[in-house]
Design a protein around this motif. Structure first.
Motif, PDB file in Angstrom:
ATOM      1  N   TYR A  67      -5.696 -21.379  25.959  1.00  0.00           N
ATOM      2  CA  TYR A  67      -5.552 -19.926  26.022  1.00  0.00           C
ATOM      3  C   TYR A  67      -4.079 -19.526  26.032  1.00  0.00           C
ATOM      4  CZ  TYR A  67      -5.923 -15.124  27.664  1.00  0.00           C
ATOM      5  OH  TYR A  67      -5.804 -13.762  27.773  1.00  0.00           O
ATOM      6  N   ASP A  68      -3.237 -20.324  26.661  1.00  0.00           N
ATOM      7  CA  ASP A  68      -1.802 -20.018  26.714  1.00  0.00           C
ATOM      8  C   ASP A  68      -1.156 -20.070  25.337  1.00  0.00           C
ATOM      9  OD1 ASP A  68      -1.971 -19.702  29.443  1.00  0.00           O
ATOM     10  OD2 ASP A  68      -1.414 -21.790  29.878  1.00  0.00           O
ATOM     11  N   ASP A  69      -1.769 -20.824  24.415  1.00  0.00           N
ATOM     12  CA  ASP A  69      -1.212 -20.972  23.066  1.00  0.00           C
ATOM     13  C   ASP A  69      -1.764 -19.947  22.077  1.00  0.00           C
ATOM     14  OD1 ASP A  69       0.271 -23.124  23.945  1.00  0.00           O
ATOM     15  OD2 ASP A  69      -1.243 -24.604  23.361  1.00  0.00           O
ATOM     16  N   LEU A  70      -2.711 -19.142  22.509  1.00  0.00           N
ATOM     17  CA  LEU A  70      -3.265 -18.129  21.619  1.00  0.00           C
ATOM     18  C   LEU A  70      -2.214 -17.060  21.318  1.00  0.00           C
ATOM     19  CD1 LEU A  70      -6.806 -17.529  23.169  1.00  0.00           C
ATOM     20  CD2 LEU A  70      -6.283 -18.739  21.046  1.00  0.00           C
ATOM     21  N   GLU A  71      -2.221 -16.583  20.090  1.00  0.00           N
ATOM     22  CA  GLU A  71      -1.308 -15.503  19.688  1.00  0.00           C
ATOM     23  C   GLU A  71      -1.751 -14.209  20.373  1.00  0.00           C
ATOM     24  OE1 GLU A  71       1.627 -13.648  18.753  1.00  0.00           O
ATOM     25  OE2 GLU A  71       1.582 -15.607  17.752  1.00  0.00           O
ATOM     26  N   LYS A  72      -0.836 -13.617  21.152  1.00  0.00           N
ATOM     27  CA  LYS A  72      -1.194 -12.439  21.941  1.00  0.00           C
ATOM     28  C   LYS A  72      -0.495 -11.164  21.484  1.00  0.00           C
ATOM     29  CE  LYS A  72      -2.106 -15.232  26.054  1.00  0.00           C
ATOM     30  NZ  LYS A  72      -1.908 -16.516  25.369  1.00  0.00           N
ATOM     31  N   THR A  73       0.444 -11.294  20.560  1.00  0.00           N
ATOM     32  CA  THR A  73       1.183 -10.106  20.111  1.00  0.00           C
ATOM     33  C   THR A  73       1.036  -9.858  18.611  1.00  0.00           C
ATOM     34  OG1 THR A  73       3.197 -11.454  19.876  1.00  0.00           O
ATOM     35  CG2 THR A  73       2.875 -10.276  21.971  1.00  0.00           C
ATOM     36  N   LYS A  74       1.052 -10.923  17.823  1.00  0.00           N
ATOM     37  CA  LYS A  74       0.971 -10.777  16.379  1.00  0.00           C
ATOM     38  C   LYS A  74      -0.472 -10.541  15.939  1.00  0.00           C
ATOM     39  CE  LYS A  74       2.227 -13.088  12.050  1.00  0.00           C
ATOM     40  NZ  LYS A  74       2.795 -14.319  11.452  1.00  0.00           N
ATOM     41  N   VAL A  75      -0.702  -9.459  15.226  1.00  0.00           N
ATOM     42  CA  VAL A  75      -2.055  -9.142  14.762  1.00  0.00           C
ATOM     43  C   VAL A  75      -2.241  -9.614  13.326  1.00  0.00           C
ATOM     44  CG1 VAL A  75      -2.285  -7.152  16.288  1.00  0.00           C
ATOM     45  CG2 VAL A  75      -1.370  -6.843  13.985  1.00  0.00           C
ATOM     46  N   PHE A  76      -3.478  -9.904  12.972  1.00  0.00           N
ATOM     47  CA  PHE A  76      -3.807 -10.266  11.595  1.00  0.00           C
ATOM     48  C   PHE A  76      -5.174  -9.692  11.268  1.00  0.00           C
ATOM     49  CE2 PHE A  76      -5.573 -13.534  14.230  1.00  0.00           C
ATOM     50  CZ  PHE A  76      -6.768 -13.863  13.632  1.00  0.00           C
ATOM     51  N   TYR A  77      -5.418  -9.532   9.994  1.00  0.00           N
ATOM     52  CA  TYR A  77      -6.664  -8.897   9.552  1.00  0.00           C
ATOM     53  C   TYR A  77      -7.818  -9.872   9.672  1.00  0.00           C
ATOM     54  CZ  TYR A  77     -10.032  -6.326   6.725  1.00  0.00           C
ATOM     55  OH  TYR A  77     -11.143  -5.660   6.287  1.00  0.00           O
ATOM     56  N   ASN A  78      -8.870  -9.456  10.371  1.00  0.00           N
ATOM     57  CA  ASN A  78     -10.080 -10.251  10.517  1.00  0.00           C
ATOM     58  C   ASN A  78     -11.155  -9.670   9.608  1.00  0.00           C
ATOM     59  OD1 ASN A  78     -12.816 -10.939  11.731  1.00  0.00           O
ATOM     60  ND2 ASN A  78     -11.470 -12.241  12.957  1.00  0.00           N
ATOM     61  N   ARG A  79     -11.584 -10.438   8.619  1.00  0.00           N
ATOM     62  CA  ARG A  79     -12.513  -9.919   7.614  1.00  0.00           C
ATOM     63  C   ARG A  79     -13.912  -9.712   8.190  1.00  0.00           C
ATOM     64  NH1 ARG A  79     -15.526 -14.090   5.231  1.00  0.00           N
ATOM     65  NH2 ARG A  79     -14.887 -16.184   5.834  1.00  0.00           N
ATOM     66  N   HIS A  80     -14.238 -10.375   9.308  1.00  0.00           N
ATOM     67  CA  HIS A  80     -15.553 -10.185   9.911  1.00  0.00           C
ATOM     68  C   HIS A  80     -15.635  -8.853  10.654  1.00  0.00           C
ATOM     69  CE1 HIS A  80     -16.766 -14.297   8.974  1.00  0.00           C
ATOM     70  NE2 HIS A  80     -15.594 -14.697   9.421  1.00  0.00           N
ATOM     71  N   LEU A  81     -14.542  -8.518  11.342  1.00  0.00           N
ATOM     72  CA  LEU A  81     -14.520  -7.249  12.066  1.00  0.00           C
ATOM     73  C   LEU A  81     -13.939  -6.107  11.244  1.00  0.00           C
ATOM     74  CD1 LEU A  81     -13.369  -8.261  15.669  1.00  0.00           C
ATOM     75  CD2 LEU A  81     -15.602  -7.464  14.961  1.00  0.00           C
ATOM     76  N   ARG A  82     -13.303  -6.489  10.130  1.00  0.00           N
ATOM     77  CA  ARG A  82     -12.621  -5.513   9.293  1.00  0.00           C
ATOM     78  C   ARG A  82     -11.613  -4.716  10.118  1.00  0.00           C
ATOM     79  NH1 ARG A  82     -18.126  -3.505   6.214  1.00  0.00           N
ATOM     80  NH2 ARG A  82     -18.473  -5.423   5.036  1.00  0.00           N
ATOM     81  N   ASP A  83     -10.854  -5.472  10.903  1.00  0.00           N
ATOM     82  CA  ASP A  83      -9.869  -4.855  11.784  1.00  0.00           C
ATOM     83  C   ASP A  83      -8.722  -5.839  11.992  1.00  0.00           C
ATOM     84  OD1 ASP A  83      -8.633  -3.100  13.432  1.00  0.00           O
ATOM     85  OD2 ASP A  83     -10.095  -3.214  15.064  1.00  0.00           O
ATOM     86  N   ARG A  84      -7.595  -5.328  12.471  1.00  0.00           N
ATOM     87  CA  ARG A  84      -6.431  -6.165  12.757  1.00  0.00           C
ATOM     88  C   ARG A  84      -6.403  -6.485  14.240  1.00  0.00           C
ATOM     89  NH1 ARG A  84      -2.618  -6.382   8.841  1.00  0.00           N
ATOM     90  NH2 ARG A  84      -0.936  -6.630  10.362  1.00  0.00           N
TER      91      ARG A  84
END
Length: 207
Positions: A67-84
């Motif tokens: 969990y500590d290594d998860l990206e917490k600030t940089k967003v990316f587009y998720n095609r399943h949710l159709r959201d960033r």
């Protein structure tokens, strides 16, 4: 060693003064497998066209990541949710599908963190705590760890690990699998050595 009882009996007979260390690789592998089983079970409770099903299925790599290594600030587009979203957003949203999934996820993360940081006290508290609301597979693992508590605690005391060796074994199995079997043993050995040389060169170039 791993938790194979036959190995333990042989070691105690041949090397009665040896300190038995349950390998960290196998401990982490066991708790990861328990969580993954629960993730799949939870996923199957939903219809395949639903977003929860698709997220639980597509995000499996993030669950085995610290969990500590998860990206917490940089967003990316998720095609399943159709959201960033960030990786943290995906995980925190996914585990809300079930309270049991949430508890098991954080218990697994806490166990892995204690192993990584060689935090024996935290690891012991997690293992001996019977009140955790986690999946049955993880509870079974904790009961097994309690039966071999000293050997498990030695995993935080010593720095020995079979991880690199298990990695090499996995590569060898993968080579055999992709080759659909091997007719010549010496050619297999040559291919393994070539693979190791390629990996070393890649690491040196990265440095």
């Amino acid at each position: 060693m791993d938790l194979n009882s036959y190995y333990r009996d042989i070691i105690r007979k041949v090397f009665p003064k040896a300190q038995i260390v349950i390998d960290r690789f196998h401990l982490v592998q066991m708790v990861n497998r328990s969580f993954n089983q629960l993730r799949i079970q939870t996923m199957k409770h939903y219809e395949k066209h639903l977003m929860t099903y698709r997220l639980l299925k597509s995000s499996w790599k993030l669950y085995i990541k610290s969990y500590d290594d998860l990206e917490k600030t940089k967003v990316f587009y998720n095609r399943h949710l159709r959201d960033r979203l960030t990786e943290e957003n995906i995980i925190t949203d996914d585990i809300q599908a079930s309270p049991l999934l949430t508890n098991t996820y954080w218990s697994t993360q806490g166990f892995r963190k204690a192993i990584k940081e060689h935090d024996g006290q935290s690891l012991k508290e997690m293992i001996i705590n019977d009140d955790q609301d986690v999946c049955e597979a993880l509870s079974t693992n904790y009961r097994t760890f309690r039966e071999h508590l000293q050997a498990v605690m030695n995993a935080t005391k010593y720095h020995y690990s079979n991880g690199p060796l298990e990695g090499v074994n996995r590569k060898i199995k993968q080579i055999i699998r992709t080759s659909y079997g091997v007719r010549n043993y010496h050619n297999l050995v040559i291919r393994i050595k070539l693979q190791q040389i390629t990996v070393k060169k890649s690491k040196n170039q990265a440095k």
